[in-house]
Design a protein around this motif. Structure first.
Motif, short mmCIF file in Angstrom:
data_model
loop_
_atom_site.label_atom_id
_atom_site.label_comp_id
_atom_site.label_asym_id
_atom_site.label_seq_id
_atom_site.Cartn_x
_atom_site.Cartn_y
_atom_site.Cartn_z
N ALA A 1 0.70 -1.51 -0.06
CA ALA A 1 -0.08 0.06 0.12
C ALA A 1 0.96 1.28 -0.08
CB ALA A 1 -0.89 -0.14 1.25
N SER A 2 1.98 1.27 0.88
CA SER A 2 2.76 2.51 1.13
C SER A 2 3.53 2.84 -0.25
CB SER A 2 3.48 2.55 2.12
OG SER A 2 4.27 1.25 2.41
N PHE A 3 4.05 1.53 -0.86
CA PHE A 3 4.82 1.64 -2.11
C PHE A 3 3.99 2.29 -3.27
CE2 PHE A 3 6.30 -0.17 -6.19
CZ PHE A 3 7.55 0.15 -6.03
N ILE B 1 -2.20 12.34 -2.23
CA ILE B 1 -2.91 11.21 -1.67
C ILE B 1 -3.62 11.72 -0.08
CG2 ILE B 1 -3.14 8.83 -0.83
CD1 ILE B 1 -1.96 8.74 -3.65
N LEU B 2 -2.73 12.31 0.60
CA LEU B 2 -3.13 12.60 2.06
C LEU B 2 -3.19 13.85 2.35
CD1 LEU B 2 -0.88 9.68 3.76
CD2 LEU B 2 -3.19 9.51 3.17
N PRO B 3 -4.10 14.76 1.67
CA PRO B 3 -4.25 16.20 1.78
C PRO B 3 -4.56 16.54 3.20
CG PRO B 3 -6.52 15.26 0.89
CD PRO B 3 -5.52 14.12 1.07
N PHE B 4 -4.96 15.86 4.23
CA PHE B 4 -4.80 16.75 5.37
C PHE B 4 -3.43 16.55 6.11
CE2 PHE B 4 -4.14 12.28 7.31
CZ PHE B 4 -4.59 11.49 6.43
N VAL C 1 5.07 9.94 5.53
CA VAL C 1 4.44 9.02 6.24
C VAL C 1 4.52 7.86 5.38
CG1 VAL C 1 2.07 8.35 6.57
CG2 VAL C 1 2.66 10.40 7.29
N PHE C 2 4.52 7.87 4.10
CA PHE C 2 4.78 6.69 3.13
C PHE C 2 5.86 5.98 3.23
CE2 PHE C 2 1.12 8.55 0.09
CZ PHE C 2 0.21 7.77 0.81
#
Lengths: 147, 66
Positions: A21-23, A36-39, A59-60
């Protein structure tokens, strides 16, 4: 003989999910520019003059590293001394191969591209280890089945 | 290192899988020991000997390359 550095076998599957998932997330974020993670965005440009305006790639990266560690450091279904020896051999092979790749990169790659080498190098030892370990197990099982 | 594990197993009529389960290793490990591709630790050799109720030397012996 128990190995204190190993997680239980079920972490292997969790590790594969997290790493995959993180890849994918990292690929979409870094190479295709998706947010992907706008917050995790923040307003100011900080730290030198690099345009670091979101935490999502960090984070990824962390999740990918943790996922790979979970795969590499979880026990097999039947964990015994032979498996431990195979794992140790894979560790030695991975560190050696990684060092050779790094040495070649130092000689052949310069400037900004070398920064990319160092970025990839965060993960290569673990990736090489996982690949080598599973290849050895696969080869071993194949030989056993052939007999 | 040589061993007579396959013979001992045949005498006692146990499969690789049964032996593996008894001494808590994988079947591949038993196979690797029988085909002399893996030398077991002292603990494992003692476990195997105990299972067959023999001495370690009755099952395992040194060969020329050791």
């Amino acid at each position: 003989m128990t190995n204190p550095f190993l997680l239980s076998h079920r972490f292997k599957q969790v590790g594969w999910y997290v790493a995959t998932a993180s890849f994918i997330g990292l690929g979409l974020q870094v190479f295709l520019g998706f947010d992907i993670l706008p917050f995790l965005k923040f307003g100011k440009k900080v730290w030198l003059d690099m345009t670091n305006d979101t935490f999502s790639d960090e984070v990824f990266c962390i999740l990918l590293l943790v996922g790979l560690l979970m795969i590499a450091f979880s026990a097999e279904k039947v964990e015994d001394e032979r498996i431990q020896r195979i794992r140790l051999g894979a560790f030695q092979w991975a560190v050696l191969t990684n060092s050779v790749i790094l040495l070649l990169s130092i000689i052949l790659i310069y400037d900004f591209n070398f920064l990319l080498v160092m970025e990839y190098n965060i993960f290569t030892t673990l990736v090489l280890l996982i690949a080598r370990f599973h290849y050895l197990i696969w080869r071993d099982n194949k030989i056993t089945l052939d007999l | 290192m040589r061993n007579t594990l396959r013979v001992e197993r045949a005498i006692k009529n146990v499969t690789q899988a049964e032996l593996a389960e008894k001494i808590q290793v994988s079947r591949q490990t038993i196979n690797a020991i029988e085909s002399a591709k893996y030398v077991p630790s002292t603990v494992l050799a003692l476990k195997i000997a105990a299972f067959f109720e023999k001495k370690v030397e009755d099952i395992f012996s040194l060969d020329e390359t050791d």
